[in-house]
Design an enzyme around this catalytic site. Structure first.
Site, PDB file in Angstrom:
ATOM      1  N   HIS A   1      29.691 -41.815 -15.511  1.00  0.00           N
ATOM      2  CA  HIS A   1      30.813 -42.417 -16.224  1.00  0.00           C
ATOM      3  C   HIS A   1      30.766 -43.933 -16.056  1.00  0.00           C
ATOM      4  CE1 HIS A   1      32.853 -43.119 -12.394  1.00  0.00           C
ATOM      5  NE2 HIS A   1      32.567 -41.878 -12.074  1.00  0.00           N
TER       6      HIS A   1
HETATM    7  P1  TYD Z   1      35.086 -39.229 -10.106  1.00  0.00           P
HETATM    8  O1  TYD Z   1      35.454 -40.663 -10.056  1.00  0.00           O
HETATM    9  O2  TYD Z   1      34.712 -38.646 -11.440  1.00  0.00           O
HETATM   10  O3  TYD Z   1      33.912 -38.920  -9.065  1.00  0.00           O
HETATM   11  P2  TYD Z   1      32.398 -39.452  -8.909  1.00  0.00           P
HETATM   12  O4  TYD Z   1      32.225 -40.662  -9.764  1.00  0.00           O
HETATM   13  O5  TYD Z   1      32.284 -39.762  -7.452  1.00  0.00           O
HETATM   14  O6  TYD Z   1      31.486 -38.344  -9.273  1.00  0.00           O
HETATM   15  O7  TYD Z   1      36.278 -38.399  -9.463  1.00  0.00           O
HETATM   16  C1  TYD Z   1      36.128 -37.018  -9.149  1.00  0.00           C
HETATM   17  C2  TYD Z   1      37.504 -36.368  -9.207  1.00  0.00           C
HETATM   18  O8  TYD Z   1      38.365 -36.966  -8.239  1.00  0.00           O
HETATM   19  C3  TYD Z   1      38.188 -36.514 -10.563  1.00  0.00           C
HETATM   20  O9  TYD Z   1      38.782 -35.255 -10.863  1.00  0.00           O
HETATM   21  C4  TYD Z   1      39.270 -37.528 -10.345  1.00  0.00           C
HETATM   22  C5  TYD Z   1      39.550 -37.442  -8.858  1.00  0.00           C
HETATM   23  N1  TYD Z   1      39.890 -38.760  -8.293  1.00  0.00           N
HETATM   24  C6  TYD Z   1      41.213 -39.057  -7.999  1.00  0.00           C
HETATM   25  O10 TYD Z   1      42.122 -38.230  -8.179  1.00  0.00           O
HETATM   26  N2  TYD Z   1      41.519 -40.287  -7.498  1.00  0.00           N
HETATM   27  C7  TYD Z   1      40.565 -41.224  -7.270  1.00  0.00           C
HETATM   28  O11 TYD Z   1      40.886 -42.360  -6.798  1.00  0.00           O
HETATM   29  C8  TYD Z   1      39.197 -40.914  -7.582  1.00  0.00           C
HETATM   30  C9  TYD Z   1      38.080 -41.904  -7.366  1.00  0.00           C
HETATM   31  C10 TYD Z   1      38.912 -39.679  -8.093  1.00  0.00           C
END
Ligand code: TYD
Length: 140
Positions: A56
């Site tokens: 993303h």
């Molecule tokens: P995401 O940022 O997509 O993870 P990565 O980039 O590490 O693979 O986040 C994963 C999940 O966690 C998503 O469902 C959103 C949740 N999340 C929160 O609720 N708060 C936060 O501050 C972050 C970073 C993620």
């Protein structure tokens, strides 16, 4: 929103170390040695070794990424160029500018990925579809 930063605007920053025989300390303070004022801190841990994360970009968010333990690779992509960054020591941080696609992989066993973020969590700041990301980068 910013779609003008390139992967070459994203850099590894050397962090200060307070060396002591009993162990080292690295201190990060807003306005002193962080690239933005930190609004949120989170960390990834218990990561399966074959896990790939990310996939993303963010419209506005900036991040400062530290391998608090172990190692992993961040691949950054600005829609036309890609760069790999290997993080393997807590005395370095990767500064990711807004509008950059990222993928993370090759997490070592027990690794901890510490993230300082410039804004609170908002799902509407995410671009999770790569084609939408390319449209954003191309100003569409
Ligand atoms: P995401 O940022 O997509 O993870 P990565 O980039 O590490 O693979 O986040 C994963 C999940 O966690 C998503 O469902 C959103 C949740 N999340 C929160 O609720 N708060 C936060 O501050 C972050 C970073 C993620």
């Amino acid at each position: 929103m910013n779609n003008s930063f390139s992967v070459f605007d994203c850099k590894i920053v050397k962090l200060p170390i307070v060396h002591e025989n009993k162990g080292n300390i690295t201190v990060l303070e807003n306005s002193i040695n962080t690239p933005f004022d930190t609004k949120r801190i989170y960390y990834l841990y218990d990561i399966p070794m074959d896990s790939t994360r990310g996939g993303h970009a963010h419209y506005k968010l900036e991040q400062f990424i530290i391998a608090a333990s172990g190692s992993f690779i961040f691949t950054l992509d600005d829609g036309s160029q890609r760069r790999d960054f290997f993080l393997n020591h807590p005395d370095k941080a990767l500064h990711i500018k807004p509008g950059i696609w990222r993928e993370m992989r090759e997490f070592s066993s027990g690794s901890v990925c510490l993230v300082l973020a410039s804004k609170e969590y908002t799902e509407s700041d995410y671009i999770r579809d790569y084609n939408d990301f390319l449209k954003f980068r191309n100003g569409k």
